[in-house]
Design an enzyme around this catalytic site. Structure first.
Site, PDB file in Angstrom:
ATOM      1  CG  HIS A 135      38.353  -6.052  -4.044  1.00 47.92           C
ATOM      2  ND1 HIS A 135      39.616  -6.296  -3.537  1.00 47.92           N
ATOM      3  CD2 HIS A 135      37.939  -4.904  -3.466  1.00 47.92           C
ATOM      4  CE1 HIS A 135      39.933  -5.339  -2.692  1.00 47.92           C
ATOM      5  NE2 HIS A 135      38.936  -4.472  -2.627  1.00 47.92           N
ATOM      6  CG  ASP A 212      35.402 -11.350  -2.503  1.00 45.61           C
ATOM      7  OD1 ASP A 212      35.002 -11.113  -1.344  1.00 45.61           O
ATOM      8  OD2 ASP A 212      36.067 -10.533  -3.180  1.00 45.61           O
ATOM      9  CD  GLN A 215      31.488  -4.719  -0.355  1.00 48.51           C
ATOM     10  OE1 GLN A 215      30.530  -4.376   0.348  1.00 48.51           O
ATOM     11  NE2 GLN A 215      32.640  -4.069  -0.319  1.00 48.51           N
ATOM     12  CE  LYS A 238      35.463  -4.975   2.580  1.00 47.27           C
ATOM     13  NZ  LYS A 238      35.758  -3.627   2.106  1.00 47.27           N
ATOM     14  CB  CYS A 377      40.470  -2.561  -4.665  1.00 48.85           C
ATOM     15  SG  CYS A 377      41.476  -1.703  -3.475  1.00 48.85           S
TER      16      CYS A 377
END
Ligand code: PMP
Length: 420
Positions: A135, A212, A215, A238, A377
């Site tokens: 991303h 990261d 997600q 999220k 993104c």
């Protein structure tokens, strides 16, 4: 054909989705006079009543600034605010709350590491390893750092099936590689990366690991100590929580050695006209009045997810995703990006003949179905596949197979409409 009202909603094997949907007020609204089918949780999830209530209760009964006050409201606000940090720390298996730094979102968490750790530790000739599926949040901060420090960036390539090609780790993880920063799950391909293996390879090469988790933390069990990683970035919005708050988890010894990211109130121990000393962790990295209600909302979101169990969340999404992939593959001209269901989390990005993803999303919106269209993104990733954009349906605990049927019925209409 699915019914227009979508009741009764079939449960998956793992979750009583029908009962659970009652907790999410927004899921009862209509869009263009159709029941809302929300398939955009990878961009931002919806919020259960428990989260909304926790924030409202805080403002109605407790609000005052934290840390500074000796009055009752300030003390109560501080207790609730710090209790939320402890909940989030526990949720990701951190050793202690002081390893969790509140940020505005995952993006700011990654920027914090790039600015603070990066500027203090990297020198010309050092290398940072990223992947082609990142991303922009895990690309641009490193590009900015590289431009300032003459650090070199390397990229793990992606195979056509959407998985990382790291069969020659020694070539990419060089003795000069100081950091391997990668996503645990691609927000476009859905690929779940083997975090533990990648981390072990990076550590063997002497590099630190930043994951990261934007997600992954919302969708599957994540334990920072089991994974043996060094930094983890994620966002509350999220994972059923509010916008405006996220977190950086980092190993205590690394965070202790890092200089502050921003200066101001709360992050200091002593301030004199020409010099200051820094507060201890985690406050050293938290300048100014924080997002107090949001932190409390984040804690309530984590409580909600914990009550379901992250294994259950993950299995539910895998089931929905496998069903979606099977149904979507029956739509004429539809091509799914990324790996098979066994290697992916709860989202499916696709292209549909020559129809622009924005047109697909526009037609579906008129049916009350919310999906995302664009480069999500992740422009370099789309360049890798030679496409400017894709359409993405993403799932969470409140999504049902009946909603997938509505999506697929909508896509058949798109095909008819554009009759390519
Ligand atoms: N990384 C990934 C993989 C993401 O999907 C996102 C959100 N789309 C981010 C980072 C950035 O999250 P935020 O905008 O909440 O900072």
């Amino acid at each position: 054909m699915p019914t227009a009202t979508m009741t009764p909603i079939p449960n998956t094997q793992y979750l009583d989705v029908h009962a659970l949907r009652a907790d999410f007020p927004i899921l009862h609204r209509r869009v263009h006079d159709k029941p809302l089918v929300y398939l955009d949780s990878a961009a931002s999830s919806q919020k259960p009543q428990a989260v909304l209530d926790a924030m409202e209760r805080y403002y109605e009964t407790t609000h005052a600034n934290v840390h500074r006050g000796v009055h009752t409201l300030s003390e109560e606000a501080t207790v609730q605010y710090e209790a939320a940090r402890a909940r989030v720390a526990d949720f990701i298996g951190a050793c202690c709350p002081k390893e969790v730094i509140w940020t505005r979102n995952a993006t700011e968490a990654i920027n914090l590491v790039a600015y603070s750790w990066g500027r203090a530790n990297l020198r010309r000739g050092d290398r940072i390893l990223l992947t082609e599926m990142e991303h922009h949040a895990n690309l641009v901060p490193w590009q900015i750092l590289a431009a300032e420090t003459s650090v070199d960036l390397d990229f793990v390539p992606i195979a056509d099936n959407g998985t990382l090609i790291l069969d020659d780790p020694d070539r990419l993880l060089t003795p000069r590689t100081r950091l391997f920063a990668f996503t645990a799950m691609s927000n476009v391909l859905g690929t779940i990366n083997p975090v533990k293996e990648l981390t072990a390879a990076a550590h063997r090469a002497g590099a630190l690991v930043l994951v990261d988790g934007a997600q992954s933390v919302p969708h599957m069990p994540v334990n920072v100590q089991e994974l043996d990683i060094d930094f983890l970035a994620f966002s509350a919005h999220k994972m059923l929580g509010p916008t405006g708050i996220g977190a950086l988890w980092g190993r205590r010894e690394l965070l202790n050695a890092m200089p502050p990211f921003m200066g101001g109130g709360d992050m200091i121990r002593e301030v004199h006209l020409r010099e200051s000393t820094w507060n201890e962790l985690p406050w050293k990295f938290e300048a100014g009045t924080p997002a107090i209600a949001e932190a409390i909302g984040f804690g309530a979101a984590v409580d909600y997810l914990d009550a379901i169990g992250m294994d259950t969340v993950h299995r539910h999404e895998q089931e929905i995703t496998a069903y979606a992939m099977q149904k979507l593959s029956e739509v004429e001209g539809l091509k799914i990006l990324g790996p098979g269901p066994e290697q992916r989390g709860g989202l499916v990005s696709f292209i549909l003949g020559d129809v622009h993803p924005h047109d697909i999303a526009g037609v579906l919106d008129s049916m009350g179905i919310a999906i995302r269209a664009g480069h999500h993104c992740a422009q370099p990733l789309h360049e890798r596949y030679g496409i400017p954009a894709s359409a993405r349906a993403s799932f969470y605990i409140y999504n049902t197979e009946a909603e997938i049927d509505l999506l697929v019925a909508g896509l058949h209409k798109v095909v008819e409409f554009f009759s390519y």
